[in-house]
Write an enzyme that holds these catalytic residues in place. Structure first.
Site, PDB file in Angstrom:
ATOM      1  CB  THR A 156      -2.106  13.632   4.303  1.00 16.18           C
ATOM      2  OG1 THR A 156      -2.581  12.559   3.487  1.00 16.18           O
ATOM      3  CG2 THR A 156      -0.654  13.409   4.633  1.00 16.18           C
ATOM      4  CE  LYS A 177       4.025   7.544   5.488  1.00 20.62           C
ATOM      5  NZ  LYS A 177       3.681   8.457   4.385  1.00 20.62           N
ATOM      6  CG  ASN A 209      -4.133  16.357  -0.490  1.00 22.09           C
ATOM      7  OD1 ASN A 209      -3.653  15.569   0.312  1.00 22.09           O
ATOM      8  ND2 ASN A 209      -5.429  16.567  -0.601  1.00 22.09           N
ATOM      9  CG  ASP A 240       3.525  10.779  -2.801  1.00 14.55           C
ATOM     10  OD1 ASP A 240       3.393  10.446  -1.619  1.00 14.55           O
ATOM     11  OD2 ASP A 240       4.505  11.457  -3.185  1.00 14.55           O
ATOM     12  CE  LYS A 281       4.846   7.285  -1.981  1.00 10.65           C
ATOM     13  NZ  LYS A 281       4.206   7.734  -0.733  1.00 10.65           N
ATOM     14  CE  LYS A 322      -3.835   2.240   0.336  1.00  6.61           C
ATOM     15  NZ  LYS A 322      -3.383   2.924  -0.911  1.00  6.61           N
TER      16      LYS A 322
HETATM   17  N1  GLU Z   1       1.223   9.002  -0.554  1.00  6.99           N
HETATM   18  C1  GLU Z   1       0.645   8.996   0.762  1.00  6.99           C
HETATM   19  C2  GLU Z   1       1.715   8.677   1.778  1.00  6.99           C
HETATM   20  O1  GLU Z   1       2.843   9.072   1.618  1.00  6.99           O
HETATM   21  C3  GLU Z   1      -0.611   8.144   0.858  1.00  6.99           C
HETATM   22  C4  GLU Z   1      -0.466   6.706   0.507  1.00  6.99           C
HETATM   23  C5  GLU Z   1      -1.771   5.928   0.475  1.00  6.99           C
HETATM   24  O2  GLU Z   1      -2.812   6.467   0.815  1.00  6.99           O
HETATM   25  O3  GLU Z   1      -1.696   4.753   0.090  1.00  6.99           O
HETATM   26  O4  GLU Z   1       1.478   8.097   2.800  1.00  6.99           O
END
Ligand code: GLU
Length: 449
Positions: free
Chosen positions: A213, A117, A244, A169, A129, A93
């Site tokens: 976020t 995280k 965002n 992202d 990612k 994820k």
């Molecule tokens: N890109 C965001 C992060 O750095 C969200 C990732 C997601 O929701 O899967 O956590």
């Protein structure tokens, strides 16, 4: 930073050798290895079965060509990436980033951070990612659509609601997720809502995901202040970035009664002593997709726009770096400390350099790393997956309420872990150890895979 034990130093050397020329990945790994010094001293079993070596090596790295046509009919190629880092806790994820700076090292550092995280959220999600060196700046809507469709033409065979669930992202928001979801649906002939998160509300998205976020980062800063019987009301804040994460961090800080006086983009920053006008900022950034200089032109008197300057020169008590990696250096941290900063929470991924973090920690500034402070985004993505799996759609209040509880739990877990390991108030150590232990426990149970 303290010296690594011989064993951890050997692991570090091997990671650097095997991933030569990827400084951001080294930086992310080095920080975690330093925190693991204390874990291995207390629980040597976590170093068994090459567990730490395995956690530093992505399970899978996919690199592909993305050809696309611009509006004039010219053919361009970009490079696409998906790094599936760790699936011990659940499907991979993590977001997709479209930015010219993207390369395999950047995606690897992000995937590594994401693994810890995601573990900290307490939700059943692994870490991954993706992204591309495609530059969305100045592209038409149709060019963005064609790029997203081409990107998904390759990516679709590697993802799935039980396999790997991408989201947004930098450079990837609701518009891009919509085009990618449309392409995935057509290619697979399946309405698999849980394959992507950050979707629009009209086709399976979650309320509060857009805000999550930034809201979560502001909440984390508030919880840190509360440990010192302090709050955010009336505090002067700076939020770097104006995407965002930054926009919704500003919104929540304002809701808490704080005064956000500056924000930035890649061309400069604005200082608005009366407090940022969020409606205007949203209009410029979310609707018109323009530069920040437009904010000064339209808001007029009393607002300064500083081209190419550093937003960290502005005096504040609360600083939330919400732009990108390594945007806040040692000298910026010294300036912030001199100007009286009390709390720094990372809304972006790894925005503070190791030197900057050291300055904050030595000066007893409350400092939260991104893997804890910005985890609200991915946590709400996991809530979106829950809603998709149960074919449900929650209210804004319910979703935002769950986000609040999750942020409080992450804060408290990091604080308690830091205390257990003899470093009270060290959120970097707390986050790294708490995240690591969750992933490591699952990996130990699953055997050498
Ligand atoms: N890109 C965001 C992060 O750095 C969200 C990732 C997601 O929701 O899967 O956590």
């Amino acid at each position: 930073m303290p010296q690594l034990t011989e064993r951890l130093a050997a692991i570090q050397a091997e990671v650097h050798r095997r991933n030569a020329g990827e400084p951001e990945f080294h930086q992310a790994v080095d920080e975690v290895l330093h925190s693991l010094n204390r874990v291995v001293a207390k629980h040597p079993e976590y170093a068994d079965m090459a567990l730490i070596e395995r956690i530093c090596e992505p399970e899978r790295q996919i690199i592909f060509r993305v050809p696309w046509l611009d509006d004039k009919g010219n053919v361009h190629i970009n490079r696409g990436f998906r790094v599936q880092f760790n699936s011990a806790l659940g499907p991979y994820k993590g977001g997709i980033r479209f930015h010219p700076s993207v390369n395999v090292g950047i995606i690897k550092f992000l995937g590594f951070e994401q693994t810890f995280k995601n573990a900290l959220t307490g939700m059943p999600i692994g870490g991954g990612k993706g992204g591309s060196d495609f530059d969305p700046k100045g592209k038409s809507d149709l060019e963005i659509m064609r790029f997203c469709q081409s990107f998904m033409t390759e990516l679709h065979r590697h993802i799935g609601e039980y396999t790997d669930v991408p989201a947004g992202d930098i450079g990837v928001g609701g518009r891009e997720i919509g085009y990618m979801f449309g392409a995935y649906k057509r290619l697979t002939n399946k309405y698999e809502a849980g394959v992507l998160t950050g979707k629009g509300l009209s086709y399976g998205g979650s309320r509060a995901r857009t805000e999550a976020t930034g809201y979560g980062t502001a909440a984390f800063a508030r919880h840190m202040m509360e440990t010192r019987k302090d709050g955010l009301e009336g505090r002067k804040c700076i939020v770097s970035g104006s995407g965002n994460v930054a926009i919704y961090a500003i919104e929540k800080l304002q809701e808490y009664g704080a005064k956000v006086i500056a924000c930035s983009d890649s061309s400069g920053y604005v200082v608005d002593k009366d407090g940022i006008d969020l409606d205007l900022l949203k209009e410029i950034k979310e609707v018109r997709r323009e530069r920040l200089s437009a904010y000064q032109e339209e808001r007029g008197k009393g607002v300064q726009y500083i081209k190419d300057g550093s937003v960290w020169d502005v005096e504040c008590e609360v600083a939330l770096p919400c732009a990108t990696q390594n945007e806040l250096h040692g000298k910026d941290a010294k300036k912030l400390v001199k100007n009286g900063v009390k709390v720094v929470a990372e809304g972006a991924n790894m925005p503070c350099t190791p030197e900057a973090i050291e300055v904050f920690q030595e000066s007893k500034v409350l400092f939260a790393p991104g893997k804890a402070a910005n985890a609200g985004g991915v946590a709400t993505s996991a809530l979106e997956m829950q809603q998709n799996a149960s074919r449900d759609s929650w209210t804004f209040e319910k979703t935002a309420g769950r986000l609040d509880e999750i942020m409080k739990t992450i804060h408290d877990d990091c604080a308690a872990t830091a205390e257990d390991y003899g470093a009270p108030g060290d959120y970097v150590l707390g986050a790294n150890i708490a995240g690591f232990v969750r992933v490591a426990d699952a990996m130990r149970a699953l055997g050498v895979v």
